[in-house]
Write a protein that holds these residues in place. Structure first.
Motif, short mmCIF file in Angstrom:
data_model
loop_
_atom_site.label_atom_id
_atom_site.label_comp_id
_atom_site.label_asym_id
_atom_site.label_seq_id
_atom_site.Cartn_x
_atom_site.Cartn_y
_atom_site.Cartn_z
N ALA A 141 0.83 -1.21 0.00
CA ALA A 141 0.00 0.00 0.00
C ALA A 141 0.86 1.26 0.00
O ALA A 141 0.52 2.26 -0.64
CB ALA A 141 -0.92 -0.02 1.22
N PHE A 142 1.98 1.22 0.72
CA PHE A 142 2.89 2.37 0.72
C PHE A 142 3.43 2.62 -0.68
O PHE A 142 3.47 3.77 -1.15
CB PHE A 142 4.03 2.11 1.70
CG PHE A 142 5.17 3.09 1.58
CD1 PHE A 142 5.00 4.41 1.96
CD2 PHE A 142 6.39 2.68 1.08
CE1 PHE A 142 6.05 5.31 1.84
CE2 PHE A 142 7.44 3.57 0.96
CZ PHE A 142 7.27 4.89 1.34
N ALA A 143 3.84 1.55 -1.35
CA ALA A 143 4.37 1.70 -2.71
C ALA A 143 3.31 2.21 -3.67
O ALA A 143 3.56 3.11 -4.49
CB ALA A 143 4.93 0.36 -3.20
N LEU A 144 2.11 1.66 -3.58
CA LEU A 144 1.03 2.05 -4.49
C LEU A 144 0.48 3.44 -4.16
O LEU A 144 -0.02 4.13 -5.05
CB LEU A 144 -0.09 1.02 -4.44
CG LEU A 144 0.25 -0.37 -4.99
CD1 LEU A 144 -0.84 -1.37 -4.62
CD2 LEU A 144 0.42 -0.31 -6.50
N GLY A 145 0.55 3.83 -2.90
CA GLY A 145 -0.03 5.11 -2.51
C GLY A 145 0.92 6.28 -2.58
O GLY A 145 0.47 7.42 -2.78
N LYS A 146 2.23 6.03 -2.42
CA LYS A 146 3.16 7.14 -2.30
C LYS A 146 4.29 7.15 -3.32
O LYS A 146 4.88 8.19 -3.58
CB LYS A 146 3.77 7.15 -0.88
CG LYS A 146 2.81 7.63 0.20
CD LYS A 146 2.34 9.05 -0.08
CE LYS A 146 1.39 9.55 0.98
NZ LYS A 146 0.84 10.88 0.60
#
Length: 289
Positions: A103-108
């Motif tokens: 989620a961190f990679a996809l969101g930020k």
């Protein structure tokens, strides 16, 4: 004509009447399970059914804890609770660990194919569980994987897309200035994620983690299939379903109701304990400043 005050009173009465009906509809099944769990077999056979445990002869209130005593002396049920706790906790922890990184990679972070990856993750949540059951079972039997590992692995196939998709929206809502400030101070992307962003998403982690835990705790189909060759690894839903009576063709309804109450209590306790974080997680991002 009715005054405005009377109209407001009628609206409030109607509103609370509807709320009462909803609460009754939601809580009555649980109440009936508790009521049935406190009855003996003779009390369960009474016609008409009673809303409180009563003595079949005198009609006086008579509460029995026989069903609960039988459960605590039932090694199969207690082992099922332990297996369910191991499987559900492992699934939740692993899903949150892997899902939060994704989620961190996809969101930020920016990279090619990010939007396509999100759609692929979303599409994975649309497949019915039964469609992959046969293939998974053949794979597990071929490689002789343990039933507990098999359940954790299969549950994560459905928990990870859900966890990643939900957490991605929370990471997106975090201001980009936080990452930029951390980079200026010399923090790496991993340090920014672990020390700054992850604590800010605690309400989301609790909410998604609790939903994942409940799903793994209550799952029946995969657990029944993967433990068919190892009875020692049966989780509590399977153990309850396979309860047998003391004599042939006896249906232990009271024991099953007592088991349902005991299995529900940990979920209720978790929800009550984390209720503030759950509310924050459900309402985060609903108001834009």
């Amino acid at each position: 004509m009715m005054t405005d005050e009377r109209i407001q009173i009628l609206k409030k009465v109607g509103f609370w009447f509807i709320i009462g009906l909803i609460c009754f509809y939601l809580l009555f099944p649980f109440y009936w399970a508790v009521n049935s769990s406190l009855k003996t077999e003779d009390q369960l056979m009474m016609m008409p059914a009673t809303f409180v445990p009563r003595d079949p002869d005198t009609g006086a209130i008579d509460i029995s804890l026989t069903n609960y005593k039988q459960l605590f002396n039932n090694d199969t049920f207690m082992r099922g609770i332990l297996n369910s706790a191991i499987v559900a906790t492992s699934t939740t922890v692993l899903s949150l660990m892997v899902g939060s990184f994704s989620a961190f990679a996809l969101g930020k972070l920016r990279f090619k194919g990010k939007k396509l990856s999100l759609y692929v993750i979303l599409s994975m949540t649309m497949f019915p569980q039964v469609t992959v059951l046969t293939g998974l079972y053949a794979l597990i039997r071929q490689y002789n994987l343990g039933p507990r590992f098999s359940m954790i692995f299969s549950y994560m196939l459905f928990a990870l897309p859900f966890t990643t998709w939900v957490l991605t929206s929370f990471f997106k809502d975090l201001p980009d200035e936080i990452m930029q400030s951390a980079q200026v101070d010399g923090a790496t992307a991993f340090q920014t994620f672990r020390l700054i962003l992850l604590p800010l998403t605690a309400p989301a982690l609790v909410t998604t983690g609790l939903l994942t835990f409940i799903r793994a705790w209550n799952e029946y189909l995969f657990a029944l299939t993967f433990t068919s060759f190892d009875a020692e690894a049966r989780t509590v839903p399977v153990a309850i379903a396979l309860f047998s009576g003391e004599v042939s063709r006896q249906e232990p309804a009271g024991a099953k109701m007592a088991a349902a109450v005991l299995v529900t209590l940990p979920i209720v306790g978790l929800v009550l304990y984390f209720q503030k974080k759950i509310v924050k997680g459900l309402t985060a991002g609903s108001v834009k400043g």
